[in-house]
Design a protein around this motif. Sequence first.
Motif, PDB file in Angstrom:
ATOM      1  N   LEU A 168      11.269   7.563  -5.973  1.00  0.00           N
ATOM      2  CA  LEU A 168      10.116   6.844  -5.444  1.00  0.00           C
ATOM      3  C   LEU A 168      10.525   5.871  -4.347  1.00  0.00           C
ATOM      4  O   LEU A 168       9.754   5.629  -3.408  1.00  0.00           O
ATOM      5  CB  LEU A 168       9.398   6.078  -6.555  1.00  0.00           C
ATOM      6  N   SER A 169      11.723   5.304  -4.441  1.00  0.00           N
ATOM      7  CA  SER A 169      12.166   4.332  -3.436  1.00  0.00           C
ATOM      8  C   SER A 169      12.356   4.993  -2.079  1.00  0.00           C
ATOM      9  O   SER A 169      12.006   4.415  -1.043  1.00  0.00           O
ATOM     10  CB  SER A 169      13.463   3.658  -3.888  1.00  0.00           C
ATOM     11  N   ALA A 170      12.927   6.191  -2.062  1.00  0.00           N
ATOM     12  CA  ALA A 170      13.128   6.890  -0.797  1.00  0.00           C
ATOM     13  C   ALA A 170      11.795   7.216  -0.135  1.00  0.00           C
ATOM     14  O   ALA A 170      11.606   6.999   1.069  1.00  0.00           O
ATOM     15  CB  ALA A 170      13.944   8.163  -1.023  1.00  0.00           C
TER      16      ALA A 170
ATOM     17  N   LEU B 248       0.801  -1.224   0.000  1.00  0.00           N
ATOM     18  CA  LEU B 248       0.000   0.000   0.000  1.00  0.00           C
ATOM     19  C   LEU B 248       0.837   1.279   0.000  1.00  0.00           C
ATOM     20  O   LEU B 248       0.545   2.190  -0.771  1.00  0.00           O
ATOM     21  CB  LEU B 248      -0.977  -0.004   1.176  1.00  0.00           C
ATOM     22  N   PRO B 249       1.896   1.417   0.823  1.00  0.00           N
ATOM     23  CA  PRO B 249       2.712   2.628   0.714  1.00  0.00           C
ATOM     24  C   PRO B 249       3.314   2.819  -0.679  1.00  0.00           C
ATOM     25  O   PRO B 249       3.424   3.950  -1.174  1.00  0.00           O
ATOM     26  CB  PRO B 249       3.810   2.406   1.766  1.00  0.00           C
ATOM     27  N   GLY B 250       3.682   1.700  -1.329  1.00  0.00           N
ATOM     28  CA  GLY B 250       4.205   1.810  -2.685  1.00  0.00           C
ATOM     29  C   GLY B 250       3.172   2.334  -3.656  1.00  0.00           C
ATOM     30  O   GLY B 250       3.483   3.143  -4.542  1.00  0.00           O
ATOM     31  N   LEU B 251       1.931   1.906  -3.505  1.00  0.00           N
ATOM     32  CA  LEU B 251       0.867   2.403  -4.376  1.00  0.00           C
ATOM     33  C   LEU B 251       0.566   3.875  -4.103  1.00  0.00           C
ATOM     34  O   LEU B 251       0.247   4.636  -5.025  1.00  0.00           O
ATOM     35  CB  LEU B 251      -0.391   1.565  -4.190  1.00  0.00           C
ATOM     36  N   LEU B 252       0.657   4.285  -2.852  1.00  0.00           N
ATOM     37  CA  LEU B 252       0.482   5.700  -2.535  1.00  0.00           C
ATOM     38  C   LEU B 252       1.534   6.544  -3.242  1.00  0.00           C
ATOM     39  O   LEU B 252       1.237   7.604  -3.811  1.00  0.00           O
ATOM     40  CB  LEU B 252       0.569   5.918  -1.020  1.00  0.00           C
ATOM     41  N   VAL B 253       2.769   6.067  -3.228  1.00  0.00           N
ATOM     42  CA  VAL B 253       3.851   6.823  -3.877  1.00  0.00           C
ATOM     43  C   VAL B 253       3.716   6.767  -5.393  1.00  0.00           C
ATOM     44  O   VAL B 253       4.002   7.746  -6.079  1.00  0.00           O
ATOM     45  CB  VAL B 253       5.218   6.293  -3.409  1.00  0.00           C
ATOM     46  N   ALA B 254       3.278   5.628  -5.927  1.00  0.00           N
ATOM     47  CA  ALA B 254       3.031   5.557  -7.370  1.00  0.00           C
ATOM     48  C   ALA B 254       1.945   6.548  -7.780  1.00  0.00           C
ATOM     49  O   ALA B 254       2.026   7.174  -8.844  1.00  0.00           O
ATOM     50  CB  ALA B 254       2.629   4.134  -7.762  1.00  0.00           C
ATOM     51  N   THR B 255       0.937   6.707  -6.928  1.00  0.00           N
ATOM     52  CA  THR B 255      -0.100   7.707  -7.181  1.00  0.00           C
ATOM     53  C   THR B 255       0.489   9.111  -7.174  1.00  0.00           C
ATOM     54  O   THR B 255       0.132   9.958  -8.009  1.00  0.00           O
ATOM     55  CB  THR B 255      -1.208   7.599  -6.113  1.00  0.00           C
TER      56      THR B 255
ATOM     57  N   PRO C 208      15.687  -0.994   5.062  1.00  0.00           N
ATOM     58  CA  PRO C 208      16.584  -2.108   4.721  1.00  0.00           C
ATOM     59  C   PRO C 208      18.039  -1.778   5.019  1.00  0.00           C
ATOM     60  O   PRO C 208      18.460  -0.622   4.932  1.00  0.00           O
ATOM     61  CB  PRO C 208      16.340  -2.307   3.218  1.00  0.00           C
ATOM     62  N   ASP C 209      18.793  -2.792   5.350  1.00  0.00           N
ATOM     63  CA  ASP C 209      20.225  -2.623   5.616  1.00  0.00           C
ATOM     64  C   ASP C 209      21.007  -2.573   4.304  1.00  0.00           C
ATOM     65  O   ASP C 209      20.638  -3.212   3.318  1.00  0.00           O
ATOM     66  CB  ASP C 209      20.751  -3.785   6.466  1.00  0.00           C
ATOM     67  N   GLY C 210      22.100  -1.824   4.329  1.00  0.00           N
ATOM     68  CA  GLY C 210      23.002  -1.800   3.186  1.00  0.00           C
ATOM     69  C   GLY C 210      22.457  -1.118   1.961  1.00  0.00           C
ATOM     70  O   GLY C 210      22.975  -1.337   0.843  1.00  0.00           O
ATOM     71  N   ALA C 211      21.435  -0.304   2.107  1.00  0.00           N
ATOM     72  CA  ALA C 211      20.838   0.373   0.957  1.00  0.00           C
ATOM     73  C   ALA C 211      21.592   1.657   0.638  1.00  0.00           C
ATOM     74  O   ALA C 211      22.396   2.153   1.438  1.00  0.00           O
ATOM     75  CB  ALA C 211      19.364   0.679   1.232  1.00  0.00           C
ATOM     76  N   ALA C 212      21.320   2.231  -0.536  1.00  0.00           N
ATOM     77  CA  ALA C 212      21.896   3.518  -0.915  1.00  0.00           C
ATOM     78  C   ALA C 212      21.398   4.609   0.036  1.00  0.00           C
ATOM     79  O   ALA C 212      20.380   4.444   0.714  1.00  0.00           O
ATOM     80  CB  ALA C 212      21.517   3.851  -2.359  1.00  0.00           C
ATOM     81  N   TRP C 213      22.105   5.736   0.076  1.00  0.00           N
ATOM     82  CA  TRP C 213      21.816   6.775   1.071  1.00  0.00           C
ATOM     83  C   TRP C 213      20.361   7.224   1.097  1.00  0.00           C
ATOM     84  O   TRP C 213      19.767   7.320   2.189  1.00  0.00           O
ATOM     85  CB  TRP C 213      22.720   7.988   0.851  1.00  0.00           C
ATOM     86  N   PRO C 214      19.695   7.495  -0.037  1.00  0.00           N
ATOM     87  CA  PRO C 214      18.307   7.974   0.059  1.00  0.00           C
ATOM     88  C   PRO C 214      17.365   6.964   0.704  1.00  0.00           C
ATOM     89  O   PRO C 214      16.400   7.355   1.362  1.00  0.00           O
ATOM     90  CB  PRO C 214      17.918   8.220  -1.415  1.00  0.00           C
TER      91      PRO C 214
ATOM     92  N   LEU D 107       8.235   4.236 -13.782  1.00  0.00           N
ATOM     93  CA  LEU D 107       8.923   4.729 -12.591  1.00  0.00           C
ATOM     94  C   LEU D 107       8.717   3.833 -11.370  1.00  0.00           C
ATOM     95  O   LEU D 107       9.693   3.475 -10.699  1.00  0.00           O
ATOM     96  CB  LEU D 107       8.486   6.169 -12.292  1.00  0.00           C
ATOM     97  N   PRO D 108       7.487   3.447 -11.038  1.00  0.00           N
ATOM     98  CA  PRO D 108       7.331   2.544  -9.879  1.00  0.00           C
ATOM     99  C   PRO D 108       7.953   1.167 -10.101  1.00  0.00           C
ATOM    100  O   PRO D 108       8.383   0.529  -9.144  1.00  0.00           O
ATOM    101  CB  PRO D 108       5.806   2.442  -9.714  1.00  0.00           C
ATOM    102  N   LEU D 109       7.992   0.711 -11.354  1.00  0.00           N
ATOM    103  CA  LEU D 109       8.563  -0.601 -11.626  1.00  0.00           C
ATOM    104  C   LEU D 109      10.065  -0.629 -11.374  1.00  0.00           C
ATOM    105  O   LEU D 109      10.628  -1.680 -11.061  1.00  0.00           O
ATOM    106  CB  LEU D 109       8.271  -1.014 -13.069  1.00  0.00           C
ATOM    107  N   LEU D 110      10.706   0.527 -11.521  1.00  0.00           N
ATOM    108  CA  LEU D 110      12.147   0.624 -11.284  1.00  0.00           C
ATOM    109  C   LEU D 110      12.417   1.179  -9.889  1.00  0.00           C
ATOM    110  O   LEU D 110      13.313   1.997  -9.692  1.00  0.00           O
ATOM    111  CB  LEU D 110      12.798   1.510 -12.352  1.00  0.00           C
ATOM    112  N   SER D 111      11.634   0.747  -8.924  1.00  0.00           N
ATOM    113  CA  SER D 111      11.785   1.201  -7.542  1.00  0.00           C
ATOM    114  C   SER D 111      11.404   0.045  -6.628  1.00  0.00           C
ATOM    115  O   SER D 111      11.166  -1.077  -7.078  1.00  0.00           O
ATOM    116  CB  SER D 111      10.887   2.413  -7.272  1.00  0.00           C
TER     117      SER D 111
END
Length: 260
Positions: A205-207, A60-67, A222-228, A179-183
């Motif tokens: 979108l990932s941040a 659900l949070p991912g869909l909110l951001v995709a919106t 998540p651990d070990g992720a990029a800074w954003p 965009l959401p597919l690449l996040s």
Amino acid sequence: MSTLAYDGSAMLGRHLQRIRHNPGLVVLTQTMPITMLLFFGYVFGSALAMPGEEYRAYLLPGLLVATAANGIMTGMFQAAQDSHRGVMDRFRTLPMSRAAVPLGQAAADLVVTAVGIVPLLLVGLVVGWRIDGSALQAVGALGLLLLFRFAMTWVGILLGLASGSEEAAGQLGSATFMLPLLSNAYIPTDNLPGWLRTMAEWNPLSAVTTALRDLFGNAPVPDGAAWPVAHPVAGSLAWSAALIAVFLPLAVRRYERGER
């Protein structure tokens, strides 16, 4: 009241009236995330390692951001429509603040988005999503979401003014579904190949998605992720501020120039 505030309020009212007379577009854009929640949540939830209800809470949070990211598409189409039909040219002849026209469009889009996410949240509660964080964190999550939508709308307004054609805007806007597919909006990025995971985690979108999951209490950072993604709230604010700082003045300047 300043000229910008007064003229911006008038443009806000104009765009809200415009949206009211085109309810089909609003219904389509607001029901699509709900459809995706039900379809992905029950189909993908049975195929992934996460149990169905847990995946729907993750989704659900991912869909909110995709919106929120769809602000590019709606901003682009509306700006291109007004530009192509000569509405922008008529506005330029009026004694009003130049920034008021795109600002009114962005503000109206923000109002509609704030109202439109309520049904998605309610359906999410029905299918098992819960807010496990504090009320203050939940309000902060929604604030980040609307800020990101505001930023993405300015990207769309600039592209719409630059295209000057409803057809071109529609074709270009349809590409935003990538965009959401690449996040990490729909699936975790942990098991992606290294280069693809890096690309996904530097996607704005990932941040924002990670920030919403963290603030709602749906999933840890998540651990070990990029800074954003490792610092999702700061990353979301940084991405939103950067997009607004770049695209807002460019969109206003493009409107002032009136070129197609």
